[in-house]
Write an enzyme that holds these catalytic residues in place. Structure first.
Site, PDB file in Angstrom:
ATOM      1  N   CYS A  45      -3.727   1.036   0.570  1.00 16.33           N
ATOM      2  CA  CYS A  45      -2.966   1.423  -0.714  1.00 16.33           C
ATOM      3  C   CYS A  45      -3.777   2.157  -2.060  1.00 16.33           C
ATOM      4  O   CYS A  45      -4.901   2.154  -1.859  1.00 16.33           O
ATOM      5  CB  CYS A  45      -2.287   0.011  -1.377  1.00 16.33           C
ATOM      6  SG  CYS A  45      -1.509   0.198  -2.899  1.00 16.33           S
ATOM      7  N   SER A  47      -4.061   1.691  -4.915  1.00 20.20           N
ATOM      8  CA  SER A  47      -4.824   0.795  -5.691  1.00 20.20           C
ATOM      9  C   SER A  47      -6.546   0.575  -4.928  1.00 20.20           C
ATOM     10  O   SER A  47      -7.217   0.807  -5.795  1.00 20.20           O
ATOM     11  CB  SER A  47      -4.381  -0.600  -5.830  1.00 20.20           C
ATOM     12  OG  SER A  47      -3.142  -0.674  -6.425  1.00 20.20           O
ATOM     13  N   HIS A  50      -8.362   3.841  -5.868  1.00 21.70           N
ATOM     14  CA  HIS A  50      -8.914   3.753  -7.260  1.00 21.70           C
ATOM     15  C   HIS A  50     -10.147   2.971  -7.408  1.00 21.70           C
ATOM     16  O   HIS A  50     -11.080   3.506  -8.083  1.00 21.70           O
ATOM     17  CB  HIS A  50      -7.864   3.019  -8.234  1.00 21.70           C
ATOM     18  CG  HIS A  50      -6.813   3.873  -8.721  1.00 21.70           C
ATOM     19  ND1 HIS A  50      -6.942   4.720  -9.217  1.00 21.70           N
ATOM     20  CD2 HIS A  50      -5.372   3.284  -8.802  1.00 21.70           C
ATOM     21  CE1 HIS A  50      -5.727   5.650  -9.854  1.00 21.70           C
ATOM     22  NE2 HIS A  50      -4.901   4.452  -9.280  1.00 21.70           N
ATOM     23  N   HIS A  66      -5.450  -5.276   0.193  1.00 20.53           N
ATOM     24  CA  HIS A  66      -4.587  -6.315  -0.585  1.00 20.53           C
ATOM     25  C   HIS A  66      -3.248  -6.473  -0.019  1.00 20.53           C
ATOM     26  O   HIS A  66      -2.415  -7.513  -0.328  1.00 20.53           O
ATOM     27  CB  HIS A  66      -4.722  -6.376  -1.892  1.00 20.53           C
ATOM     28  CG  HIS A  66      -4.003  -4.714  -2.389  1.00 20.53           C
ATOM     29  ND1 HIS A  66      -4.717  -3.788  -2.317  1.00 20.53           N
ATOM     30  CD2 HIS A  66      -2.804  -4.679  -2.850  1.00 20.53           C
ATOM     31  CE1 HIS A  66      -3.674  -2.648  -2.854  1.00 20.53           C
ATOM     32  NE2 HIS A  66      -2.603  -3.331  -3.039  1.00 20.53           N
ATOM     33  N   CYS A 172       3.004  -5.534  -1.083  1.00 20.33           N
ATOM     34  CA  CYS A 172       2.642  -4.757  -2.043  1.00 20.33           C
ATOM     35  C   CYS A 172       3.632  -3.627  -2.416  1.00 20.33           C
ATOM     36  O   CYS A 172       4.447  -3.615  -3.294  1.00 20.33           O
ATOM     37  CB  CYS A 172       1.308  -4.235  -2.019  1.00 20.33           C
ATOM     38  SG  CYS A 172       0.585  -3.554  -3.441  1.00 20.33           S
TER      39      CYS A 172
END
Length: 379
Positions: A45, A47, A50, A66, A172
């Site tokens: 993902c 995220s 990042h 996650h 997610c």
């Protein structure tokens, strides 16, 4: 009583090049109210990117990932509704379950949540490296690992017929996209919508819009290939991102979309989003930008036209309610979630998956742990 085990995991230690190491880590037995899950699939993902690109700060060393789905391997004391062998999807936003927001049906608004800091609800971790130093599961999951430990309420039982790779995304990207449409924007049949960004979350939004009966559904991206994929997922139109985008959307929708979704987390596109909606429309920020970046919006335009800006945290999901709801729609053929997965890889392919993401390639890569791959060792 389950023992501490040694597992392979993708670990970030602050490498300036954003590389993850595949390391042996130690994972404790589940404590009271916790479960240990054998991970069968984990999504890659934005995220996570990042973090490994230095845009978000997390405690380190960090076991990354996650988005996870797998099978309950063991349970701690006090766990009543889950048993070894259950198929589950993991929720990364692990709300406290006790505050007014949680008991009022808004766990995504919990102000006592610790998973954003990579901590379990008690503020601790079940992870350590082989030298015994504490390690931290990203968003209290650490999905890019053979096994994980999470609170029982974060492991949502799912129909065994849902493939693990699809189930992981429900945790997610798919869940967030579905929730942004159903919970945040509350899109009604016949409403027009535009989705900026046709990656994993954007494609999930498009699929949810189709399920909701939106029309037209306009996908926006810089890639013709991704726009073609968006049309297959349910978009009625595909537009290349440009300065002329507001006028093009207005022409297709008769004055602007009822709802617009930004699924990238890029300040420039977030600022443009209110220009894509009609008076009374909703602009939903789904993508997450780097820390510390500010938006400039025309306050008069928002007030005079009655436009609404909505921040979407985890799609306003109530995982115990929404994950089975999404899974049922998939099994009924109403959500073609298989099409969202562009690539599958083993744990060793995680760095290449992030490299492809940086290049703007792929929709969603899923790390798949095959039967018999996991080598579990008591530590």
């Amino acid at each position: 009583m389950a023992e501490q085990i040694e597992v392979r995991a993708a670990v970030y230690r602050g490498d300036a090049d954003g590389r993850l190491g595949i390391e042996r880590m130690r994972l404790d037995a589940p404590a009271h109210g916790e479960v240990r899950i054998r991970v069968r699939a984990a999504g890659v993902c934005g995220s996570d990117r990042h973090v490994i690109d230095g845009e978000w700060r997390v405690p380190m060393p960090a076991v990354m990932g996650h988005e996870a789905a797998g099978v309950i391997e063991s349970v701690g004391q006090g766990v009543r509704d889950l048993s070894p062998g259950d198929h589950v999807i993991v929720a990364w936003h692990q709300a406290c379950q006790r505050c007014a927001e949680c008991t009022g049906g808004k766990p995504w608004a919990c102000m006592r949540v610790r998973s954003n800091d990579s901590q379990l609800p008690d503020g601790t971790t079940r992870w350590s490296d082989v030298d015994g130093a504490a390690a931290w599961p990203y968003l209290a999951v650490g999905a890019m690992s053979e096994f994980i430990v999470v609170p029982d309420f974060a492991a949502i039982k799912v129909d065994d017929r849902v493939p693990f790779d699809v189930a992981s995304l429900i945790g997610c990207s798919v869940g967030t996209g579905f929730g942004a449409v159903a919970n945040n924007a509350e899109v009604k049949p016949g409403e027009s919508a535009v989705v900026v960004g046709a990656g994993g979350v954007g494609m999930s939004i498009i699929s949810a819009l189709k399920l909701a009966g939106a029309n037209p559904i306009i996908a926006v991206d810089v890639s013709e290939e991704k726009l073609a994929e968006a049309r297959r997922a349910g978009a009625t139109h595909g537009l290349l991102a440009s300065a002329e985008l507001p006028g093009e959307v207005a022409e297709l929708t008769g004055g602007g979309a009822n709802a617009a979704f930004e699924a990238i987390g890029r300040v420039q596109t977030m600022q443009q989003l209110p220009e894509l909606i009609r008076p009374g429309g909703r602009a939903v920020f789904v993508g997450l930008p780097p820390e510390g970046q500010e938006l400039r919006l025309d306050g008069l335009q928002l007030a005079y036209d009655g436009k609404t800006i909505i921040g979407s945290n985890y799609g306003g999901l109530v995982p115990a309610r929404d994950f089975p709801r999404i899974a049922d729609a998939y099994l009924a053929g109403k959500l073609p979630l298989d099409a969202l997965i562009s690539d599958r890889t083993g744990l060793e392919g995680v760095n290449e998956a992030f490299d492809a993401m940086r290049r703007g390639e792929r929709t969603r890569t899923v790390i798949v742990f095959e039967d018999g791959e996991t080598d579990q060792h008591a530590a």
